[in-house]
Design a protein around this motif. Structure first.
Motif, mmCIF file in Angstrom:
data_model
loop_
_atom_site.group_PDB
_atom_site.id
_atom_site.type_symbol
_atom_site.label_atom_id
_atom_site.label_comp_id
_atom_site.label_asym_id
_atom_site.label_seq_id
_atom_site.Cartn_x
_atom_site.Cartn_y
_atom_site.Cartn_z
ATOM 1 N N GLU A 21 71.941 64.649 216.876
ATOM 2 C CA GLU A 21 71.063 64.300 215.767
ATOM 3 C C GLU A 21 71.724 64.769 214.478
ATOM 4 O OE1 GLU A 21 66.830 64.977 215.877
ATOM 5 O OE2 GLU A 21 66.934 65.413 218.020
ATOM 6 N N SER A 22 71.817 63.871 213.513
ATOM 7 C CA SER A 22 72.482 64.208 212.262
ATOM 8 C C SER A 22 71.621 63.738 211.089
ATOM 9 C CB SER A 22 73.858 63.553 212.193
ATOM 10 O OG SER A 22 74.512 63.879 210.984
ATOM 11 N N TYR A 23 71.439 64.611 210.106
ATOM 12 C CA TYR A 23 70.594 64.304 208.957
ATOM 13 C C TYR A 23 71.278 64.786 207.675
ATOM 14 C CZ TYR A 23 67.105 63.967 212.690
ATOM 15 O OH TYR A 23 66.442 63.654 213.849
ATOM 16 N N VAL A 24 70.902 64.135 206.566
ATOM 17 C CA VAL A 24 71.450 64.493 205.257
ATOM 18 C C VAL A 24 70.317 65.019 204.374
ATOM 19 C CG1 VAL A 24 72.627 63.681 203.178
ATOM 20 C CG2 VAL A 24 73.245 62.738 205.424
ATOM 21 N N ILE A 25 70.534 66.205 203.819
ATOM 22 C CA ILE A 25 69.581 66.768 202.863
ATOM 23 C C ILE A 25 70.130 66.549 201.458
ATOM 24 C CG2 ILE A 25 68.377 68.829 202.063
ATOM 25 C CD1 ILE A 25 68.558 69.982 204.831
ATOM 26 N N GLY A 26 69.381 65.868 200.639
ATOM 27 C CA GLY A 26 69.745 65.714 199.235
ATOM 28 C C GLY A 26 69.382 66.973 198.478
ATOM 29 N N VAL A 27 70.337 67.541 197.767
ATOM 30 C CA VAL A 27 70.128 68.808 197.053
ATOM 31 C C VAL A 27 70.541 68.659 195.595
ATOM 32 C CG1 VAL A 27 70.429 70.183 199.136
ATOM 33 C CG2 VAL A 27 72.418 69.662 197.710
ATOM 34 N N GLU A 28 70.065 69.556 194.772
ATOM 35 C CA GLU A 28 70.345 69.483 193.340
ATOM 36 C C GLU A 28 71.756 69.981 193.024
ATOM 37 O OE1 GLU A 28 65.869 69.934 191.463
ATOM 38 O OE2 GLU A 28 67.159 71.703 191.545
ATOM 39 N N ASN A 29 72.467 69.182 192.276
ATOM 40 C CA ASN A 29 73.835 69.521 191.887
ATOM 41 C C ASN A 29 73.804 70.324 190.582
ATOM 42 O OD1 ASN A 29 76.555 69.690 191.542
ATOM 43 N ND2 ASN A 29 76.886 67.544 191.066
ATOM 44 N N PRO A 67 74.959 66.838 197.250
ATOM 45 C CA PRO A 67 74.545 67.264 195.909
ATOM 46 C C PRO A 67 74.434 66.061 194.972
ATOM 47 C CG PRO A 67 76.412 68.559 196.728
ATOM 48 C CD PRO A 67 76.290 67.364 197.606
ATOM 49 N N LEU A 68 73.304 65.974 194.280
ATOM 50 C CA LEU A 68 73.052 64.882 193.342
ATOM 51 C C LEU A 68 72.414 65.444 192.079
ATOM 52 C CD1 LEU A 68 71.473 62.271 195.809
ATOM 53 C CD2 LEU A 68 73.722 62.078 194.705
ATOM 54 N N PRO A 69 72.546 64.737 190.950
ATOM 55 C CA PRO A 69 71.811 65.171 189.758
ATOM 56 C C PRO A 69 70.321 65.230 190.067
ATOM 57 C CG PRO A 69 73.422 63.464 189.208
ATOM 58 C CD PRO A 69 73.374 63.536 190.698
ATOM 59 N N SER A 71 67.811 64.421 188.429
ATOM 60 C CA SER A 71 67.098 63.213 188.028
ATOM 61 C C SER A 71 67.284 62.066 189.012
ATOM 62 C CB SER A 71 67.573 62.767 186.637
ATOM 63 O OG SER A 71 68.975 62.501 186.652
ATOM 64 N N ARG A 72 68.289 62.148 189.862
ATOM 65 C CA ARG A 72 68.603 61.075 190.815
ATOM 66 C C ARG A 72 68.073 61.375 192.220
ATOM 67 N NH1 ARG A 72 68.859 57.025 193.285
ATOM 68 N NH2 ARG A 72 70.648 56.242 194.454
ATOM 69 N N LEU A 73 67.683 62.604 192.455
ATOM 70 C CA LEU A 73 67.418 63.062 193.812
ATOM 71 C C LEU A 73 66.219 62.369 194.456
ATOM 72 C CD1 LEU A 73 68.622 64.921 195.855
ATOM 73 C CD2 LEU A 73 67.305 66.807 194.890
ATOM 74 N N LEU A 74 65.125 62.220 193.746
ATOM 75 C CA LEU A 74 63.937 61.584 194.331
ATOM 76 C C LEU A 74 64.217 60.131 194.671
ATOM 77 C CD1 LEU A 74 61.008 61.581 195.202
ATOM 78 C CD2 LEU A 74 60.351 61.162 192.811
ATOM 79 N N ALA A 75 64.885 59.430 193.790
ATOM 80 C CA ALA A 75 65.219 58.033 194.066
ATOM 81 C C ALA A 75 66.096 57.912 195.302
ATOM 82 C CB ALA A 75 65.921 57.413 192.858
ATOM 83 N N ALA A 76 67.021 58.849 195.475
ATOM 84 C CA ALA A 76 67.892 58.832 196.652
ATOM 85 C C ALA A 76 67.076 58.979 197.930
ATOM 86 C CB ALA A 76 68.933 59.946 196.548
ATOM 87 N N LEU A 77 66.040 59.807 197.896
ATOM 88 C CA LEU A 77 65.171 59.969 199.066
ATOM 89 C C LEU A 77 64.368 58.699 199.315
ATOM 90 C CD1 LEU A 77 63.879 61.806 201.250
ATOM 91 C CD2 LEU A 77 62.181 62.456 199.523
ATOM 92 N N LEU A 78 63.770 58.146 198.277
ATOM 93 C CA LEU A 78 62.918 56.966 198.433
ATOM 94 C C LEU A 78 63.713 55.733 198.839
ATOM 95 C CD1 LEU A 78 60.538 57.422 195.341
ATOM 96 C CD2 LEU A 78 60.172 58.116 197.722
#
Length: 272
Positions: A21-29, A67-69, A71-78
């Motif tokens: 099982e592999s998952y990606v966590i979007g985090v603040e850069n 790592p993402l800005p 301001s971009r992180l929520l959109a990346a999740l959605l």
């Protein structure tokens, strides 16, 4: 010791039952130590990284960090670019989340956002706070009325380093930020411990960071069980990184050596 043994047993059970099982966590850069930061090689590090790595080890899953800005992180999740978002809260960006069935973990870590001022200004009335510094993208909860009335002027900075410098130079009367992060920066990076202090008498906000997901609720539930069953391990990590340092005291965010010094000074003053 009992919860530690349970935690270890759960790790063995999950490791044997789950594979690949592999998952990606979007985090603040952005630099937000001791909670998290990105090193020169682009690697995610800090309290959050170690916590999620331990969860992955206990659960037998693979986690990677993107790592993402902010301001971009929520959109990346959605949009499905990442599987999880950290940090998050059901109180954030409510308009963007209105028609989305987001799921949130239990509280990962508590935080306080508030104003740091020069020690000589600590305890002053809010009416004396004329110029408030903050990092672009932040919302100064509790100060909207004064801002709208023209009583408080906002000064925006691109990052914490600039924000702190402006306040130390007295270009602003106070700096609005996460108290533990700002204090960590002053103590360990700027090497100016005590140059600015949190003022608990001014409006401030308490909350918690959560892990969020749109599609992986079951893994989120496993993460909640990890937080519960491995509470001693999680608490030890919090102590190691001091992410909740003195959140319920007048010395919020202060390093332990300075806390001991201030307590001795206060005790000495009572005897005089």
């Amino acid at each position: 010791m009992k919860s530690t043994r349970v935690c270890s047993l759960l790790a063995l059970l999950f490791a044997s039952a789950v594979s690949a099982e592999s998952y990606v966590i979007g985090v603040e850069n952005l630099p937000f130590a001791p909670h998290y930061s990105i090193d020169q090689q682009g690697r995610y590090q800090g309290f959050a990284r170690e916590l999620f790595d331990r969860f992955a080890s206990h659960s037998g899953v693979q986690l990677s960090y993107l790592p993402l800005p902010a301001s971009r992180l929520l959109a990346a999740l959605l949009e499905g670019e990442v599987d999880f978002k950290y940090p998050d809260s059901g109180n954030w960006a409510q308009a963007q989340k209105a028609d989305k069935a987001l799921h949130y973990s239990q509280a990962v870590v508590a935080y306080v956002d508030g104003v740091l001022v020069a020690p000589k200004h600590q305890g002053h009335a809010i009416e004396q706070l004329k110029r408030l510094g903050m990092v672009s993208g932040w919302t100064p909860w509790g100060y909207q009325q004064g801002i709208e009335a023209g009583q408080i002027q906002l000064t925006y900075s691109d990052d914490l380093r600039t924000l702190i410098r402006q306040t130390l130079k007295q270009d602003t009367d106070g700096a609005y930020f996460n108290v533990v992060v700002a204090t960590h920066y002053l103590d360990n990076i700027r090497a100016r411990p005590g140059a600015l202090v949190f003022d608990p008498k001014l409006p401030h906000t308490r909350g918690n960071f959560h892990l969020s997901t749109l599609r992986h609720r079951q893994l989120l539930q496993r993460f909640d069980r990890f937080l519960l069953e491995c509470q001693e391990e999680v608490d030890a990590l919090k102590d190691k990184y001091r992410v909740e340092a003195n959140l319920d005291s007048e010395y919020m965010g202060v390093e332990q050596w300075k806390l001991d010094f201030l307590k001795r000074q206060k005790a000495k003053a009572r005897l005089e």
